[in-house]
Design a protein around this motif. Structure first.
Motif, PDB file in Angstrom:
ATOM      1  N   ASP A  83       0.808  -1.219   0.000  1.00  0.00           N
ATOM      2  CA  ASP A  83       0.000   0.000   0.000  1.00  0.00           C
ATOM      3  C   ASP A  83       0.843   1.271   0.000  1.00  0.00           C
ATOM      4  O   ASP A  83       0.299   2.369   0.004  1.00  0.00           O
ATOM      5  CB  ASP A  83      -0.924   0.020   1.227  1.00  0.00           C
ATOM      6  CG  ASP A  83      -1.982  -1.068   1.171  1.00  0.00           C
ATOM      7  OD1 ASP A  83      -2.314  -1.520   0.050  1.00  0.00           O
ATOM      8  OD2 ASP A  83      -2.470  -1.478   2.239  1.00  0.00           O
ATOM      9  N   SER A  84       2.154   1.140   0.013  1.00  0.00           N
ATOM     10  CA  SER A  84       3.060   2.293   0.070  1.00  0.00           C
ATOM     11  C   SER A  84       3.733   2.534  -1.272  1.00  0.00           C
ATOM     12  O   SER A  84       3.876   1.626  -2.082  1.00  0.00           O
ATOM     13  CB  SER A  84       4.156   2.053   1.114  1.00  0.00           C
ATOM     14  OG  SER A  84       3.619   1.835   2.379  1.00  0.00           O
ATOM     15  N   VAL A  85       4.156   3.780  -1.476  1.00  0.00           N
ATOM     16  CA  VAL A  85       5.000   4.124  -2.619  1.00  0.00           C
ATOM     17  C   VAL A  85       6.241   4.784  -2.043  1.00  0.00           C
ATOM     18  O   VAL A  85       6.162   5.820  -1.386  1.00  0.00           O
ATOM     19  CB  VAL A  85       4.296   5.078  -3.606  1.00  0.00           C
ATOM     20  CG1 VAL A  85       5.258   5.479  -4.724  1.00  0.00           C
ATOM     21  CG2 VAL A  85       3.053   4.433  -4.183  1.00  0.00           C
ATOM     22  N   HIS A  86       7.386   4.162  -2.265  1.00  0.00           N
ATOM     23  CA  HIS A  86       8.662   4.712  -1.793  1.00  0.00           C
ATOM     24  C   HIS A  86       9.240   5.578  -2.899  1.00  0.00           C
ATOM     25  O   HIS A  86       9.152   5.241  -4.083  1.00  0.00           O
ATOM     26  CB  HIS A  86       9.623   3.577  -1.444  1.00  0.00           C
ATOM     27  CG  HIS A  86       9.136   2.734  -0.319  1.00  0.00           C
ATOM     28  ND1 HIS A  86       9.319   3.078   0.996  1.00  0.00           N
ATOM     29  CD2 HIS A  86       8.447   1.567  -0.309  1.00  0.00           C
ATOM     30  CE1 HIS A  86       8.775   2.154   1.767  1.00  0.00           C
ATOM     31  NE2 HIS A  86       8.240   1.219   1.003  1.00  0.00           N
ATOM     32  N   SER A  87       9.835   6.705  -2.518  1.00  0.00           N
ATOM     33  CA  SER A  87      10.357   7.610  -3.536  1.00  0.00           C
ATOM     34  C   SER A  87      11.690   8.194  -3.124  1.00  0.00           C
ATOM     35  O   SER A  87      12.046   8.233  -1.941  1.00  0.00           O
ATOM     36  CB  SER A  87       9.350   8.724  -3.820  1.00  0.00           C
ATOM     37  OG  SER A  87       9.136   9.492  -2.663  1.00  0.00           O
ATOM     38  N   ALA A  88      12.425   8.645  -4.136  1.00  0.00           N
ATOM     39  CA  ALA A  88      13.705   9.320  -3.940  1.00  0.00           C
ATOM     40  C   ALA A  88      13.901  10.250  -5.128  1.00  0.00           C
ATOM     41  O   ALA A  88      13.355  10.016  -6.207  1.00  0.00           O
ATOM     42  CB  ALA A  88      14.842   8.309  -3.860  1.00  0.00           C
ATOM     43  N   ALA A  89      14.674  11.292  -4.931  1.00  0.00           N
ATOM     44  CA  ALA A  89      14.976  12.235  -6.012  1.00  0.00           C
ATOM     45  C   ALA A  89      16.488  12.373  -6.125  1.00  0.00           C
ATOM     46  O   ALA A  89      17.235  12.126  -5.177  1.00  0.00           O
ATOM     47  CB  ALA A  89      14.338  13.589  -5.732  1.00  0.00           C
ATOM     48  N   ARG A  90      16.905  12.779  -7.309  1.00  0.00           N
ATOM     49  CA  ARG A  90      18.325  13.037  -7.565  1.00  0.00           C
ATOM     50  C   ARG A  90      18.429  14.015  -8.720  1.00  0.00           C
ATOM     51  O   ARG A  90      17.462  14.218  -9.463  1.00  0.00           O
ATOM     52  CB  ARG A  90      19.058  11.744  -7.907  1.00  0.00           C
ATOM     53  CG  ARG A  90      18.661  11.215  -9.269  1.00  0.00           C
ATOM     54  CD  ARG A  90      19.602  10.152  -9.743  1.00  0.00           C
ATOM     55  NE  ARG A  90      19.244   9.762 -11.104  1.00  0.00           N
ATOM     56  CZ  ARG A  90      19.564   8.629 -11.644  1.00  0.00           C
ATOM     57  NH1 ARG A  90      20.264   7.751 -10.951  1.00  0.00           N
ATOM     58  NH2 ARG A  90      19.220   8.357 -12.883  1.00  0.00           N
ATOM     59  N   PRO A  91      19.604  14.618  -8.930  1.00  0.00           N
ATOM     60  CA  PRO A  91      19.777  15.478 -10.101  1.00  0.00           C
ATOM     61  C   PRO A  91      19.516  14.678 -11.378  1.00  0.00           C
ATOM     62  O   PRO A  91      19.780  13.477 -11.436  1.00  0.00           O
ATOM     63  CB  PRO A  91      21.238  15.916 -10.015  1.00  0.00           C
ATOM     64  CG  PRO A  91      21.579  15.799  -8.556  1.00  0.00           C
ATOM     65  CD  PRO A  91      20.787  14.620  -8.061  1.00  0.00           C
ATOM     66  N   ALA A  92      18.991  15.342 -12.386  1.00  0.00           N
ATOM     67  CA  ALA A  92      18.635  14.667 -13.643  1.00  0.00           C
ATOM     68  C   ALA A  92      19.857  14.032 -14.295  1.00  0.00           C
ATOM     69  O   ALA A  92      20.960  14.572 -14.260  1.00  0.00           O
ATOM     70  CB  ALA A  92      17.982  15.654 -14.587  1.00  0.00           C
ATOM     71  N   THR A  93      19.619  12.879 -14.894  1.00  0.00           N
ATOM     72  CA  THR A  93      20.638  12.137 -15.623  1.00  0.00           C
ATOM     73  C   THR A  93      20.118  11.909 -17.042  1.00  0.00           C
ATOM     74  O   THR A  93      18.949  11.593 -17.220  1.00  0.00           O
ATOM     75  CB  THR A  93      20.889  10.774 -14.931  1.00  0.00           C
ATOM     76  OG1 THR A  93      21.326  11.016 -13.598  1.00  0.00           O
ATOM     77  CG2 THR A  93      21.930   9.959 -15.657  1.00  0.00           C
ATOM     78  N   GLU A  94      20.966  12.060 -18.026  1.00  0.00           N
ATOM     79  CA  GLU A  94      20.560  11.821 -19.413  1.00  0.00           C
ATOM     80  C   GLU A  94      20.218  10.349 -19.603  1.00  0.00           C
ATOM     81  O   GLU A  94      20.809   9.481 -18.973  1.00  0.00           O
ATOM     82  CB  GLU A  94      21.679  12.231 -20.374  1.00  0.00           C
ATOM     83  CG  GLU A  94      21.989  13.716 -20.357  1.00  0.00           C
ATOM     84  CD  GLU A  94      20.789  14.572 -20.740  1.00  0.00           C
ATOM     85  OE1 GLU A  94      20.031  14.179 -21.655  1.00  0.00           O
ATOM     86  OE2 GLU A  94      20.615  15.640 -20.123  1.00  0.00           O
TER      87      GLU A  94
END
Length: 168
Positions: free
Chosen positions: A140-151
């Motif tokens: 029932d969960s959505v785990h997320s993470a962000a980082r600088p964009a990569t081509e």
């Protein structure tokens, strides 16, 4: 794993023929989440037995990591927590940092990400900056993470399976 003295009173943990999840972290004979992740990676067909290198980080905290090939992707995975039986872990998957992840979800999260269940999207921040968002559903969960964009050309095969073009 066994302790070896390596100079200046430091202790290094070395591999031995112990069962999965067994660790030389002082006062803690097993790290259950590591054993579950090792089993999940083996089930995905990891190249060679996925045996994590476990290291104590203070009195009860620990960090364990492994690098190898899974489903055609060269991956780095790190796990860490304040206690071997902790309810949550910090999970590193290549250059993505997901936290807090329930210890019981870590193996399922890695299985989902590496087998193509989830998504990576581009997004704009502060009008001109771009980053990427990784979202992996587990139960029932959505785990997320962000980082600088990569081509796209620089994404690993597991990331390409999750990539959704466009900016949101």
């Amino acid at each position: 794993m066994s302790d070896e003295r390596v100079g200046d009173g430091e202790t290094a943990m070395t591999d031995s023929a112990e069962a999965p999840g067994v660790s030389a972290v002082p006062h803690v004979p097993q790290i259950p989440v590591v054993a579950r992740v090792e089993a999940a990676l083996a089930a995905l067909g990891a190249d060679g037995p996925p045996v994590f290198d476990r290291r104590p980080q203070g009195e009860r905290a620990w960090f364990a990591d492994w690098a190898g090939d899974v489903l055609g992707s060269d991956v780095y995975i790190g796990l860490g927590s304040w206690a071997p039986d902790g309810e949550t872990v910090q999970l590193l998957l290549d250059d993505w940092t997901l936290e807090p992840v329930a210890s019981t979800d870590a193996a399922a999260l890695l299985t989902a990400a590496l087998s193509g269940r989830g998504r990576i999207t581009d997004r704009r921040t502060l009008l001109v900056l771009r980053d990427q968002l990784l979202e992996i559903p587990v139960g029932d969960s959505v785990h997320s993470a962000a980082r600088p964009a990569t081509e796209y050309a620089e994404l690993s095969p597991w990331e390409r399976r999750l990539y959704t073009p466009g900016t949101r």
